[in-house]
Design a protein around this motif. Structure first.
Motif, PDB file in Angstrom:
ATOM      1  N   ASP A 150      12.024   3.919 -25.140  1.00  0.00           N
ATOM      2  CA  ASP A 150      12.914   3.967 -23.980  1.00  0.00           C
ATOM      3  C   ASP A 150      12.196   3.923 -22.625  1.00  0.00           C
ATOM      4  O   ASP A 150      12.832   4.073 -21.593  1.00  0.00           O
ATOM      5  CB  ASP A 150      13.809   5.203 -24.053  1.00  0.00           C
ATOM      6  N   LYS A 151      10.892   3.727 -22.648  1.00  0.00           N
ATOM      7  CA  LYS A 151      10.063   3.556 -21.435  1.00  0.00           C
ATOM      8  C   LYS A 151       9.937   4.804 -20.556  1.00  0.00           C
ATOM      9  O   LYS A 151       9.469   4.733 -19.440  1.00  0.00           O
ATOM     10  CB  LYS A 151      10.576   2.389 -20.562  1.00  0.00           C
ATOM     11  N   MET A 152      10.339   5.959 -21.052  1.00  0.00           N
ATOM     12  CA  MET A 152      10.167   7.201 -20.311  1.00  0.00           C
ATOM     13  C   MET A 152       8.698   7.635 -20.406  1.00  0.00           C
ATOM     14  O   MET A 152       8.007   7.288 -21.361  1.00  0.00           O
ATOM     15  CB  MET A 152      11.072   8.306 -20.884  1.00  0.00           C
ATOM     16  N   PRO A 153       8.204   8.404 -19.423  1.00  0.00           N
ATOM     17  CA  PRO A 153       6.810   8.865 -19.490  1.00  0.00           C
ATOM     18  C   PRO A 153       6.583   9.772 -20.700  1.00  0.00           C
ATOM     19  O   PRO A 153       7.435  10.601 -21.019  1.00  0.00           O
ATOM     20  CB  PRO A 153       6.634   9.664 -18.196  1.00  0.00           C
ATOM     21  N   LEU A 154       5.460   9.579 -21.368  1.00  0.00           N
ATOM     22  CA  LEU A 154       5.096  10.455 -22.489  1.00  0.00           C
ATOM     23  C   LEU A 154       4.383  11.683 -21.937  1.00  0.00           C
ATOM     24  O   LEU A 154       3.592  11.582 -20.998  1.00  0.00           O
ATOM     25  CB  LEU A 154       4.191   9.717 -23.477  1.00  0.00           C
ATOM     26  N   GLU A 155       4.665  12.825 -22.528  1.00  0.00           N
ATOM     27  CA  GLU A 155       4.067  14.078 -22.097  1.00  0.00           C
ATOM     28  C   GLU A 155       3.058  14.533 -23.138  1.00  0.00           C
ATOM     29  O   GLU A 155       3.380  14.639 -24.321  1.00  0.00           O
ATOM     30  CB  GLU A 155       5.153  15.135 -21.920  1.00  0.00           C
ATOM     31  N   GLU A 156       1.851  14.827 -22.676  1.00  0.00           N
ATOM     32  CA  GLU A 156       0.790  15.257 -23.586  1.00  0.00           C
ATOM     33  C   GLU A 156       0.944  16.738 -23.901  1.00  0.00           C
ATOM     34  O   GLU A 156       1.228  17.544 -23.024  1.00  0.00           O
ATOM     35  CB  GLU A 156      -0.578  15.013 -22.948  1.00  0.00           C
ATOM     36  N   SER A 157       0.798  17.079 -25.165  1.00  0.00           N
ATOM     37  CA  SER A 157       0.811  18.482 -25.559  1.00  0.00           C
ATOM     38  C   SER A 157      -0.201  18.687 -26.684  1.00  0.00           C
ATOM     39  O   SER A 157      -0.547  17.750 -27.397  1.00  0.00           O
ATOM     40  CB  SER A 157       2.213  18.921 -25.983  1.00  0.00           C
ATOM     41  N   ILE A 158      -0.655  19.909 -26.809  1.00  0.00           N
ATOM     42  CA  ILE A 158      -1.646  20.231 -27.839  1.00  0.00           C
ATOM     43  C   ILE A 158      -0.905  20.769 -29.053  1.00  0.00           C
ATOM     44  O   ILE A 158      -0.094  21.684 -28.954  1.00  0.00           O
ATOM     45  CB  ILE A 158      -2.665  21.274 -27.322  1.00  0.00           C
ATOM     46  N   PHE A 159      -1.209  20.181 -30.191  1.00  0.00           N
ATOM     47  CA  PHE A 159      -0.578  20.564 -31.450  1.00  0.00           C
ATOM     48  C   PHE A 159      -1.573  21.395 -32.238  1.00  0.00           C
ATOM     49  O   PHE A 159      -2.630  21.769 -31.741  1.00  0.00           O
ATOM     50  CB  PHE A 159      -0.187  19.281 -32.213  1.00  0.00           C
ATOM     51  N   GLU A 160      -1.260  21.656 -33.477  1.00  0.00           N
ATOM     52  CA  GLU A 160      -2.166  22.407 -34.348  1.00  0.00           C
ATOM     53  C   GLU A 160      -3.553  21.780 -34.372  1.00  0.00           C
ATOM     54  O   GLU A 160      -3.703  20.584 -34.199  1.00  0.00           O
ATOM     55  CB  GLU A 160      -1.608  22.435 -35.776  1.00  0.00           C
ATOM     56  N   ASN A 161      -4.555  22.587 -34.614  1.00  0.00           N
ATOM     57  CA  ASN A 161      -5.945  22.132 -34.731  1.00  0.00           C
ATOM     58  C   ASN A 161      -6.439  21.422 -33.475  1.00  0.00           C
ATOM     59  O   ASN A 161      -7.275  20.538 -33.548  1.00  0.00           O
ATOM     60  CB  ASN A 161      -6.118  21.210 -35.945  1.00  0.00           C
ATOM     61  N   ASP A 162      -5.894  21.795 -32.312  1.00  0.00           N
ATOM     62  CA  ASP A 162      -6.291  21.213 -31.030  1.00  0.00           C
ATOM     63  C   ASP A 162      -6.123  19.695 -30.981  1.00  0.00           C
ATOM     64  O   ASP A 162      -6.889  18.997 -30.328  1.00  0.00           O
ATOM     65  CB  ASP A 162      -7.744  21.583 -30.688  1.00  0.00           C
ATOM     66  N   ILE A 163      -5.121  19.187 -31.673  1.00  0.00           N
ATOM     67  CA  ILE A 163      -4.839  17.753 -31.666  1.00  0.00           C
ATOM     68  C   ILE A 163      -3.859  17.474 -30.532  1.00  0.00           C
ATOM     69  O   ILE A 163      -2.806  18.097 -30.430  1.00  0.00           O
ATOM     70  CB  ILE A 163      -4.260  17.290 -33.017  1.00  0.00           C
ATOM     71  N   LEU A 184       0.689   9.109 -31.688  1.00  0.00           N
ATOM     72  CA  LEU A 184      -0.540   9.672 -32.228  1.00  0.00           C
ATOM     73  C   LEU A 184      -1.634   8.626 -32.154  1.00  0.00           C
ATOM     74  O   LEU A 184      -1.466   7.504 -32.641  1.00  0.00           O
ATOM     75  CB  LEU A 184      -0.331  10.095 -33.690  1.00  0.00           C
ATOM     76  N   ASP A 185      -2.752   8.977 -31.532  1.00  0.00           N
ATOM     77  CA  ASP A 185      -3.890   8.069 -31.485  1.00  0.00           C
ATOM     78  C   ASP A 185      -4.480   7.917 -32.882  1.00  0.00           C
ATOM     79  O   ASP A 185      -4.175   8.692 -33.794  1.00  0.00           O
ATOM     80  CB  ASP A 185      -4.959   8.603 -30.520  1.00  0.00           C
ATOM     81  N   ASN A 186      -5.347   6.918 -33.042  1.00  0.00           N
ATOM     82  CA  ASN A 186      -5.995   6.646 -34.318  1.00  0.00           C
ATOM     83  C   ASN A 186      -6.595   7.930 -34.908  1.00  0.00           C
ATOM     84  O   ASN A 186      -7.287   8.662 -34.209  1.00  0.00           O
ATOM     85  CB  ASN A 186      -7.085   5.586 -34.113  1.00  0.00           C
ATOM     86  N   GLU A 187      -6.320   8.191 -36.157  1.00  0.00           N
ATOM     87  CA  GLU A 187      -6.830   9.311 -36.968  1.00  0.00           C
ATOM     88  C   GLU A 187      -6.151  10.648 -36.682  1.00  0.00           C
ATOM     89  O   GLU A 187      -6.389  11.617 -37.397  1.00  0.00           O
ATOM     90  CB  GLU A 187      -8.351   9.449 -36.849  1.00  0.00           C
ATOM     91  N   GLU A 188      -5.291  10.727 -35.673  1.00  0.00           N
ATOM     92  CA  GLU A 188      -4.631  12.007 -35.386  1.00  0.00           C
ATOM     93  C   GLU A 188      -3.604  12.382 -36.450  1.00  0.00           C
ATOM     94  O   GLU A 188      -3.463  13.564 -36.780  1.00  0.00           O
ATOM     95  CB  GLU A 188      -3.980  11.985 -34.002  1.00  0.00           C
ATOM     96  N   LEU A 189      -2.899  11.408 -37.014  1.00  0.00           N
ATOM     97  CA  LEU A 189      -1.928  11.721 -38.059  1.00  0.00           C
ATOM     98  C   LEU A 189      -2.646  12.256 -39.295  1.00  0.00           C
ATOM     99  O   LEU A 189      -2.199  13.215 -39.917  1.00  0.00           O
ATOM    100  CB  LEU A 189      -1.070  10.505 -38.412  1.00  0.00           C
ATOM    101  N   LEU A 238      -4.851  14.877 -44.538  1.00  0.00           N
ATOM    102  CA  LEU A 238      -5.252  13.804 -45.460  1.00  0.00           C
ATOM    103  C   LEU A 238      -6.428  13.047 -44.851  1.00  0.00           C
ATOM    104  O   LEU A 238      -6.737  13.184 -43.681  1.00  0.00           O
ATOM    105  CB  LEU A 238      -4.074  12.866 -45.726  1.00  0.00           C
ATOM    106  N   LYS A 239      -7.053  12.212 -45.662  1.00  0.00           N
ATOM    107  CA  LYS A 239      -8.246  11.487 -45.211  1.00  0.00           C
ATOM    108  C   LYS A 239      -7.922  10.263 -44.369  1.00  0.00           C
ATOM    109  O   LYS A 239      -8.804   9.654 -43.800  1.00  0.00           O
ATOM    110  CB  LYS A 239      -9.071  11.041 -46.424  1.00  0.00           C
ATOM    111  N   THR A 240      -6.653   9.905 -44.303  1.00  0.00           N
ATOM    112  CA  THR A 240      -6.275   8.678 -43.627  1.00  0.00           C
ATOM    113  C   THR A 240      -4.933   8.843 -42.919  1.00  0.00           C
ATOM    114  O   THR A 240      -4.170   9.750 -43.258  1.00  0.00           O
ATOM    115  CB  THR A 240      -6.205   7.511 -44.644  1.00  0.00           C
ATOM    116  N   ASP A 241      -4.660   7.992 -41.944  1.00  0.00           N
ATOM    117  CA  ASP A 241      -3.380   8.038 -41.230  1.00  0.00           C
ATOM    118  C   ASP A 241      -2.233   7.496 -42.069  1.00  0.00           C
ATOM    119  O   ASP A 241      -1.129   8.011 -42.034  1.00  0.00           O
ATOM    120  CB  ASP A 241      -3.459   7.210 -39.942  1.00  0.00           C
ATOM    121  N   VAL A 242      -2.492   6.416 -42.801  1.00  0.00           N
ATOM    122  CA  VAL A 242      -1.447   5.734 -43.557  1.00  0.00           C
ATOM    123  C   VAL A 242      -1.887   5.644 -45.012  1.00  0.00           C
ATOM    124  O   VAL A 242      -2.993   5.217 -45.302  1.00  0.00           O
ATOM    125  CB  VAL A 242      -1.183   4.318 -42.989  1.00  0.00           C
ATOM    126  N   LEU A 243      -1.011   6.034 -45.923  1.00  0.00           N
ATOM    127  CA  LEU A 243      -1.337   6.073 -47.349  1.00  0.00           C
ATOM    128  C   LEU A 243      -0.925   4.795 -48.059  1.00  0.00           C
ATOM    129  O   LEU A 243       0.101   4.751 -48.713  1.00  0.00           O
ATOM    130  CB  LEU A 243      -0.631   7.257 -48.012  1.00  0.00           C
TER     131      LEU A 243
END
Length: 125
Positions: free
Chosen positions: A13-26, A39-44, A50-55
C-alpha cells in the motif's frame, strides 16, 4: 540526514515501513496500515530457528495478475511469488535481487507453525 527521511515503503500500500526489534535482536520492518512484514535476507531463518529462509518452496508458476506483483522495498524490482515450503500452504513474496521476504497479514503464524513442526521432528536444528 534526518532519521526517517529515507524510509522503505510497503510494497502492498506504499505506506512507510516502521522498523522494530523482534526476538533475538532481529530488526523487522512492518506496515502499520496492512500489518505486513518485511524481512531482510536470512532474517526469517533467524526468527524461525531454521537454517534457511525458505524451505524448498517452489516458485509459483501459475498466472499471476499484474496487480498482485509487488515491488521490493529495497531493490524496487518485481518480487517472485513462491511457497514457503513443499507443503504449499503459505505463499510469500521474495525478491530475486536481495532475497528479502514480504509477508502479508497472517502469513507469519503458519510459517512459525511449520518451523515448529520441523524442529520438533528433528529435521532442522
Amino acid at each position: 540526514q534526518l532519521k526517517g527521511v529515507d524510509f522503505m515503503r510497503c510494497p502492498r500500500d506504499k505506506m512507510p515501513l516502521e522498523e522494530s526489534i523482534f526476538e533475538n535482536d532481529i530488526s523487522i520492518d512492518t506496515c502499520s496500515y496492512c500489518d505486513g512484514i518485511w524481512l531482510d535476507n536470512e532474517e526469517l531463518g533467524k526468527l524461525t530457528g531454521l537454517k534457511t529462509d525458505v524451505l524448498d518452496g517452489e516458485k509459483i508458476s501459475e498466472e499471476i495478475e499484474w496487480d498482485e506483483i509487488l515491488k521490493c522495498p529495497v531493490c524496487k524490482i518485481d518480487m517472485e511469488k513462491r511457497y514457503f515450503s513443499k507443503e504449499k500452504t503459505v505463499k510469500i513474496d521474495r525478491c530475486p535481487g536481495c532475497f528479502g521476504i514480504w509477508l502479508d497479514t497472517g502469513e507469519m503464524s503458519p510459517i512459525l507453525e511449520i518451523a515448529y513442526r520441523i524442529k520438533d521432528s528433528g529435521d532442522f536444528r
